[in-house]
Design an enzyme around this catalytic site. Structure first.
Site, PDB file in Angstrom:
ATOM      1  N   ASP A  36       0.857  -1.189   0.000  1.00 45.26           N
ATOM      2  CA  ASP A  36       0.000   0.000   0.000  1.00 45.26           C
ATOM      3  C   ASP A  36       0.885   1.228   0.000  1.00 45.26           C
ATOM      4  O   ASP A  36       2.065   1.139   0.324  1.00 45.26           O
ATOM      5  CB  ASP A  36      -0.922   0.003   1.242  1.00 45.26           C
ATOM      6  CG  ASP A  36      -2.187   0.823   1.023  1.00 45.26           C
ATOM      7  OD1 ASP A  36      -2.077   2.054   0.895  1.00 45.26           O
ATOM      8  OD2 ASP A  36      -3.284   0.236   0.946  1.00 45.26           O
ATOM      9  N   TYR A 144     -15.709   8.371 -11.164  1.00 42.07           N
ATOM     10  CA  TYR A 144     -15.401   7.019 -10.677  1.00 42.07           C
ATOM     11  C   TYR A 144     -16.051   5.966 -11.592  1.00 42.07           C
ATOM     12  O   TYR A 144     -15.400   5.008 -12.022  1.00 42.07           O
ATOM     13  CB  TYR A 144     -15.926   6.908  -9.247  1.00 42.07           C
ATOM     14  CG  TYR A 144     -15.830   5.555  -8.593  1.00 42.07           C
ATOM     15  CD1 TYR A 144     -14.596   4.967  -8.318  1.00 42.07           C
ATOM     16  CD2 TYR A 144     -16.992   4.872  -8.197  1.00 42.07           C
ATOM     17  CE1 TYR A 144     -14.523   3.738  -7.668  1.00 42.07           C
ATOM     18  CE2 TYR A 144     -16.920   3.659  -7.545  1.00 42.07           C
ATOM     19  CZ  TYR A 144     -15.681   3.080  -7.287  1.00 42.07           C
ATOM     20  OH  TYR A 144     -15.622   1.873  -6.650  1.00 42.07           O
TER      21      TYR A 144
HETATM   22  P1  NAD Z   1     -10.073   1.926   0.042  1.00 42.95           P
HETATM   23  O1  NAD Z   1     -10.042   3.367  -0.312  1.00 42.95           O
HETATM   24  O2  NAD Z   1     -10.568   1.527   1.385  1.00 42.95           O
HETATM   25  O3  NAD Z   1      -8.637   1.287  -0.163  1.00 42.95           O
HETATM   26  C1  NAD Z   1      -7.809   1.606  -1.237  1.00 42.95           C
HETATM   27  C2  NAD Z   1      -6.377   1.481  -0.771  1.00 42.95           C
HETATM   28  O4  NAD Z   1      -5.528   1.822  -1.872  1.00 42.95           O
HETATM   29  C3  NAD Z   1      -6.015   2.425   0.387  1.00 42.95           C
HETATM   30  O5  NAD Z   1      -5.448   1.710   1.458  1.00 42.95           O
HETATM   31  C4  NAD Z   1      -5.016   3.401  -0.234  1.00 42.95           C
HETATM   32  O6  NAD Z   1      -4.006   3.822   0.666  1.00 42.95           O
HETATM   33  C5  NAD Z   1      -4.434   2.561  -1.354  1.00 42.95           C
HETATM   34  N1  NAD Z   1      -3.849   3.385  -2.411  1.00 42.95           N
HETATM   35  C6  NAD Z   1      -4.299   4.568  -2.886  1.00 42.95           C
HETATM   36  N2  NAD Z   1      -3.471   5.032  -3.829  1.00 42.95           N
HETATM   37  C7  NAD Z   1      -2.475   4.121  -3.954  1.00 42.95           C
HETATM   38  C8  NAD Z   1      -1.311   4.048  -4.762  1.00 42.95           C
HETATM   39  N3  NAD Z   1      -1.019   5.013  -5.625  1.00 42.95           N
HETATM   40  N4  NAD Z   1      -0.514   2.964  -4.641  1.00 42.95           N
HETATM   41  C9  NAD Z   1      -0.804   1.981  -3.747  1.00 42.95           C
HETATM   42  N5  NAD Z   1      -1.885   2.010  -2.941  1.00 42.95           N
HETATM   43  C10 NAD Z   1      -2.699   3.074  -3.045  1.00 42.95           C
HETATM   44  O7  NAD Z   1     -10.925   1.205  -1.102  1.00 42.95           O
HETATM   45  P2  NAD Z   1     -11.725  -0.183  -1.005  1.00 42.95           P
HETATM   46  O8  NAD Z   1     -13.101   0.127  -0.568  1.00 42.95           O
HETATM   47  O9  NAD Z   1     -10.942  -1.203  -0.277  1.00 42.95           O
HETATM   48  O10 NAD Z   1     -11.815  -0.537  -2.558  1.00 42.95           O
HETATM   49  C11 NAD Z   1     -10.918  -1.404  -3.198  1.00 42.95           C
HETATM   50  C12 NAD Z   1     -11.346  -1.564  -4.638  1.00 42.95           C
HETATM   51  O11 NAD Z   1     -12.676  -2.096  -4.680  1.00 42.95           O
HETATM   52  C13 NAD Z   1     -11.400  -0.256  -5.442  1.00 42.95           C
HETATM   53  O12 NAD Z   1     -11.049  -0.515  -6.768  1.00 42.95           O
HETATM   54  C14 NAD Z   1     -12.860   0.129  -5.388  1.00 42.95           C
HETATM   55  O13 NAD Z   1     -13.226   0.913  -6.481  1.00 42.95           O
HETATM   56  C15 NAD Z   1     -13.506  -1.231  -5.445  1.00 42.95           C
HETATM   57  N6  NAD Z   1     -14.874  -1.211  -4.895  1.00 42.95           N
HETATM   58  C16 NAD Z   1     -15.084  -0.986  -3.570  1.00 42.95           C
HETATM   59  C17 NAD Z   1     -16.386  -0.971  -3.076  1.00 42.95           C
HETATM   60  C18 NAD Z   1     -16.676  -0.740  -1.614  1.00 42.95           C
HETATM   61  O14 NAD Z   1     -17.841  -0.610  -1.242  1.00 42.95           O
HETATM   62  N7  NAD Z   1     -15.662  -0.701  -0.742  1.00 42.95           N
HETATM   63  C19 NAD Z   1     -17.462  -1.179  -3.952  1.00 42.95           C
HETATM   64  C20 NAD Z   1     -17.202  -1.356  -5.310  1.00 42.95           C
HETATM   65  C21 NAD Z   1     -15.896  -1.404  -5.767  1.00 42.95           C
HETATM   66  C1  AKB Z   2     -18.737   3.828  -3.560  1.00 37.23           C
HETATM   67  O1  AKB Z   2     -19.771   4.143  -2.937  1.00 37.23           O
HETATM   68  O2  AKB Z   2     -18.059   4.611  -4.235  1.00 37.23           O
HETATM   69  C2  AKB Z   2     -18.332   2.380  -3.539  1.00 37.23           C
HETATM   70  C3  AKB Z   2     -18.857   1.667  -4.744  1.00 37.23           C
HETATM   71  C4  AKB Z   2     -20.266   1.233  -4.776  1.00 37.23           C
HETATM   72  O3  AKB Z   2     -18.142   1.480  -5.683  1.00 37.23           O
HETATM   73  N1  AKB Z   2     -18.775   1.786  -2.315  1.00 37.23           N
END
Ligand code: NAD
Ligand code: AKB
Length: 317
Positions: A36, A144
């Site tokens: 990370d 996004y």
């Molecule tokens: P998050 O923001 O909690 O975690 C993302 C992580 O990436 C963070 O720890 C951040 O420090 C790290 N990061 C940011 N820039 C970086 C870089 N340049 N190099 C290395 N690390 C870096 O996000 P999440 O909720 O865990 O989401 C993970 C993935 O799942 C994303 O692609 C997101 O779009 C996708 N997603 C999440 C959800 C959700 O509800 N959480 C829903 C749909 C899709």
């Molecule tokens: C957001 O709300 O941006 C995420 C997603 C649905 O991708 N939890």
């Protein structure tokens, strides 16, 4: 069988923490390297290797992939919907360039599998609101959503053109108690549990009847592992799979929490995230994932709520 060595990028985030721990259970602690930009999440400390890594630095990423003999990459680093609307340029840059760096290195180094999540945010106001199908009108209105939709087609392209075995899920909003969400529109459904336990009240930034597709983290982790373990000939979608969990509104989840905490009260103050939520479907059709690799969610609103409250209460004592 080749010994797998997995690199998780964005391992300190909401999904990264739980996915890394799950992968360590399956592949062995030392075979899953967490990485990370920010410091190692305390829940990961001591459970396996960690490297500090910026996915935007392609050279550094390439060196790590070679040095660690990586065979699979899980790319989770991204900027989510709400933060993305505040800084569209940065969201586009990270979400696109990060993915292209990983896909390029996967191609050059013959990485056996890549995982990259998309989101229900690919859908826009012209997509069907109910049971939104795998293939339909997709016109996202957030940066996004645009980046996720473009990313899906890059994944498809690298698979078609270069044979990279890249797999993807369009996650709904994810609800978890281990690690905090990072700047999404669906984050209210996590915050509400913390405030219900600590304050006995919650002010929702979405209006009371805003239905969105959601999923409890254990289901999301299982979906990810099942997709990645499915035989390649079962994967008909190389953009990204719809998966469904539960759909509910702030009012409905509030009522469910109230069954456990009778004094809990809710108020509503919709902000800029309401417009984002309004552009997304209310529920998702995941027939294709079910038919291709046997996906089926387990948690309902009631079982998820009970489990969230139990685990957050246990963490407090
Ligand atoms: P998050 O923001 O909690 O975690 C993302 C992580 O990436 C963070 O720890 C951040 O420090 C790290 N990061 C940011 N820039 C970086 C870089 N340049 N190099 C290395 N690390 C870096 O996000 P999440 O909720 O865990 O989401 C993970 C993935 O799942 C994303 O692609 C997101 O779009 C996708 N997603 C999440 C959800 C959700 O509800 N959480 C829903 C749909 C899709
Ligand atoms: C957001 O709300 O941006 C995420 C997603 C649905 O991708 N939890």
């Amino acid at each position: 069988m080749t010994k797998e060595k997995i690199l998780v990028i964005g391992a300190s985030g909401q999904i990264g923490v739980e996915l890394t721990l799950a992968l360590r259970e399956i592949y062995g602690n030392n075979n899953v390297v967490a990485s990370d930009l920010r410091e190692e999440n305390p829940l990961l400390k001591g459970s396996g290797p960690y490297v500090s890594l910026d996915v935007m630095n392609k050279e550094m990423l390439h060196v790590q992939v070679i040095r660690q003999n990586v065979t699979q990459i899980y790319l989770l680093a991204a900027i989510l919907s709400a933060t993305g609307e505040k800084n569209p340029g940065l969201a586009w840059h990270l979400n696109m360039q990060g993915l292209l760096n990983v896909l390029d290195i996967a191609r050059e180094e013959h990485i056996s599998k890549v995982y990259w999540p998309s989101s229900i945010a690919v859908f826009g106001p012209t997509s069907p609101k109910q049971n939104c199908p795998q293939q339909t009108i997709i016109e996202p209105t957030t940066v996004y959503g645009i980046s996720k939709y473009a990313g899906e087609f890059w994944c498809n392209y690298y698979n078609m053109k270069y044979g990279v075995d890249v797999r993807s899920i369009r996650y709904p909003g994810l609800i978890s108690y281990k690690s905090a969400p990072g700047g999404g529109t669906t984050d209210y459904a996590v915050e509400i549990f913390h405030d219900a336990l600590e304050e006995k009240k919650y002010t929702s930034f979405l209006s009371k009847d805003t239905y969105l597709p959601m999923m409890y983290m254990p289901d999301a982790i299982r979906a990810t592992v099942e997709l990645m373990e499915a035989p390649a000939d079962r994967i008909s979608i190389r953009t990204s799979y719809n998966v469904a969990g539960i759909s509910f509104s702030p009012k409905e989840i509030g009522a469910e929490i109230k069954k456990h905490i009778p004094e809990f009260e809710m108020t509503y103050e919709p902000d800029y995230r309401q417009e984002i939520a309004n552009s997304w479907p209310e529920s998702i059709d995941d027939t294709v994932a079910r038919n291709d690799w046997g996906w089926k969610h387990e948690y309902s609103l009631a079982t998820m709520t009970e489990d969230m409250l139990k685990n957050l209460q246990e963490a407090e004592v």
